[in-house]
Design a protein around this motif. Sequence first.
Motif, mmCIF file in Angstrom:
data_model
loop_
_atom_site.group_PDB
_atom_site.id
_atom_site.type_symbol
_atom_site.label_atom_id
_atom_site.label_comp_id
_atom_site.label_asym_id
_atom_site.label_seq_id
_atom_site.Cartn_x
_atom_site.Cartn_y
_atom_site.Cartn_z
ATOM 1 N N ARG A 1 27.186 -7.077 -22.846
ATOM 2 C CA ARG A 1 27.038 -6.728 -21.446
ATOM 3 C C ARG A 1 28.420 -6.733 -20.825
ATOM 4 N N LEU A 2 28.659 -5.786 -19.953
ATOM 5 C CA LEU A 2 29.981 -5.589 -19.386
ATOM 6 C C LEU A 2 29.967 -5.842 -17.882
ATOM 7 N N ILE A 3 31.008 -6.480 -17.390
ATOM 8 C CA ILE A 3 31.144 -6.810 -15.979
ATOM 9 C C ILE A 3 32.350 -6.054 -15.419
ATOM 10 N N LEU A 4 32.130 -5.322 -14.343
ATOM 11 C CA LEU A 4 33.211 -4.593 -13.668
ATOM 12 C C LEU A 4 33.596 -5.320 -12.389
ATOM 13 N N SER A 5 34.912 -5.492 -12.174
ATOM 14 C CA SER A 5 35.382 -6.141 -10.954
ATOM 15 C C SER A 5 36.805 -5.694 -10.661
ATOM 16 N N LEU A 6 37.316 -6.140 -9.528
ATOM 17 C CA LEU A 6 38.727 -5.961 -9.196
ATOM 18 C C LEU A 6 39.437 -7.293 -9.385
ATOM 19 N N CYS B 1 49.484 -2.508 -6.767
ATOM 20 C CA CYS B 1 48.252 -1.842 -7.196
ATOM 21 C C CYS B 1 47.066 -2.800 -7.187
ATOM 22 N N ASP B 2 45.877 -2.215 -7.126
ATOM 23 C CA ASP B 2 44.660 -2.944 -7.441
ATOM 24 C C ASP B 2 44.344 -2.693 -8.912
ATOM 25 N N HIS B 3 43.675 -3.653 -9.526
ATOM 26 C CA HIS B 3 43.434 -3.569 -10.964
ATOM 27 C C HIS B 3 41.945 -3.686 -11.248
ATOM 28 N N LEU B 4 41.345 -2.598 -11.733
ATOM 29 C CA LEU B 4 39.966 -2.633 -12.187
ATOM 30 C C LEU B 4 39.909 -3.366 -13.525
ATOM 31 N N ILE B 5 38.916 -4.222 -13.663
ATOM 32 C CA ILE B 5 38.762 -5.015 -14.885
ATOM 33 C C ILE B 5 37.343 -4.867 -15.415
ATOM 34 N N VAL B 6 37.213 -4.661 -16.718
ATOM 35 C CA VAL B 6 35.922 -4.770 -17.388
ATOM 36 C C VAL B 6 36.002 -5.952 -18.345
ATOM 37 N N ARG B 7 35.033 -6.861 -18.207
ATOM 38 C CA ARG B 7 34.953 -8.025 -19.095
ATOM 39 C C ARG B 7 33.693 -7.957 -19.945
ATOM 40 N N ASP B 8 33.784 -8.533 -21.127
ATOM 41 C CA ASP B 8 32.600 -8.797 -21.937
ATOM 42 C C ASP B 8 31.946 -10.046 -21.354
ATOM 43 N N ALA B 9 30.713 -9.908 -20.877
ATOM 44 C CA ALA B 9 30.059 -11.014 -20.184
ATOM 45 C C ALA B 9 29.865 -12.244 -21.070
ATOM 46 N N SER B 10 29.777 -12.047 -22.372
ATOM 47 C CA SER B 10 29.530 -13.188 -23.264
ATOM 48 C C SER B 10 30.788 -14.008 -23.530
ATOM 49 N N THR B 11 31.952 -13.370 -23.489
ATOM 50 C CA THR B 11 33.205 -14.066 -23.778
ATOM 51 C C THR B 11 34.112 -14.172 -22.561
ATOM 52 N N LEU B 12 33.845 -13.328 -21.554
ATOM 53 C CA LEU B 12 34.669 -13.203 -20.337
ATOM 54 C C LEU B 12 36.071 -12.679 -20.621
ATOM 55 N N LYS B 13 36.274 -12.135 -21.807
ATOM 56 C CA LYS B 13 37.570 -11.532 -22.114
ATOM 57 C C LYS B 13 37.678 -10.163 -21.456
ATOM 58 N N VAL B 14 38.882 -9.839 -20.988
ATOM 59 C CA VAL B 14 39.146 -8.516 -20.425
ATOM 60 C C VAL B 14 39.212 -7.518 -21.577
ATOM 61 N N VAL B 15 38.349 -6.495 -21.534
ATOM 62 C CA VAL B 15 38.305 -5.511 -22.613
ATOM 63 C C VAL B 15 38.663 -4.101 -22.132
ATOM 64 N N GLY B 16 38.875 -3.960 -20.831
ATOM 65 C CA GLY B 16 39.274 -2.664 -20.308
ATOM 66 C C GLY B 16 39.873 -2.825 -18.926
ATOM 67 N N SER C 1 31.213 3.100 -23.286
ATOM 68 C CA SER C 1 30.683 2.383 -22.127
ATOM 69 C C SER C 1 31.772 1.853 -21.207
ATOM 70 N N VAL C 2 32.863 1.362 -21.772
ATOM 71 C CA VAL C 2 33.920 0.775 -20.947
ATOM 72 C C VAL C 2 34.583 1.834 -20.077
ATOM 73 N N ILE C 3 34.929 2.970 -20.674
ATOM 74 C CA ILE C 3 35.596 4.002 -19.875
ATOM 75 C C ILE C 3 34.662 4.555 -18.808
ATOM 76 N N MET C 4 33.377 4.694 -19.115
ATOM 77 C CA MET C 4 32.440 5.172 -18.102
ATOM 78 C C MET C 4 32.338 4.184 -16.941
ATOM 79 N N LEU C 5 32.348 2.901 -17.259
ATOM 80 C CA LEU C 5 32.280 1.887 -16.214
ATOM 81 C C LEU C 5 33.555 1.897 -15.371
ATOM 82 N N LEU C 6 34.694 2.080 -16.007
ATOM 83 C CA LEU C 6 35.958 2.165 -15.268
ATOM 84 C C LEU C 6 35.973 3.377 -14.337
ATOM 85 N N TRP C 7 35.469 4.510 -14.829
ATOM 86 C CA TRP C 7 35.437 5.701 -13.983
ATOM 87 C C TRP C 7 34.454 5.523 -12.831
ATOM 88 N N ALA C 8 33.360 4.839 -13.049
ATOM 89 C CA ALA C 8 32.442 4.534 -11.948
ATOM 90 C C ALA C 8 33.153 3.666 -10.914
#
Length: 250
Positions: free
Chosen positions: A16-21, A63-78, A128-135
């Motif tokens: 599961r992926l989490i998108l945030s700034l 800049c602002d920085h969009l971040i995608v994390r893996d919800a299980s590890t909380l590591k930044v993956v995108g 999935s990560v790039i689609m979430l970043l573009w969203a």
Amino acid sequence: MQNLHPSPETKSAAPRLILSLASTAAEVREVQRLRYKVFIEAMGLAALVNPERLDRDEFDEHCDHLIVRDASTLKVVGTYRVLNPAKARKIGRLYAENEFDLGRLNHLRNRIIEAGRACIHPKYRGGSVIMLLWAGLADYMRRERCDFLAGCASMSVADGGHNAVAVYQSLIYKHAAPAEYRVTPHLPFPIRALAPAARAQVPALVKGYVRSGAWLCGEPAWDPDFESADVFLLLPLENLDSRYARHYGV
């Protein structure tokens, strides 16, 4: 800005992926560490190696920085960094102006969001990560009331630059920007001195831009630091294909 989204990268236990700034300096450093691994270590760019193992420049603090994390590890993956018009005015320019003369776009500056440093961990490149970043980019543009997305996209020259030439030639006729939106590279990549590869291998980021309706705004620039041929792309939101608009939430 936050969202959970299932990702198909693995057939079982898809993350599961989490998108945030990014909201703290520590989160920005996480972004910079991922960029270092992908842009500097993986590419073997000895000239950019540093003991902190961070990829950073003067634009990061603006800049602002969009971040995608893996919800299980909380590591930044995108990640994707974005520069809005107010912060561009503060720093005095867009990042792309390091490589291109953007004079013809002066009338658009208050309507442009610049996106850059797109970076995805190699294990999470299933889509999935790039689609979430573009969203996230689309949501950011709505909040900033901007209707143009601009950015540089890099093409490897590990093969001597032949694929970069082939990519440029394959895209320029169908996706060229109108003349009034053309830009000029400060250090042109020698596209006329190199034979194109037999088949163009279009980088995923470039492919994503043009499929979404972006214009190729001129010939590529040579980036000696990252050893790449870079193109400048401009995406008017009104060009956004309806299929991709649904994905990005526009």
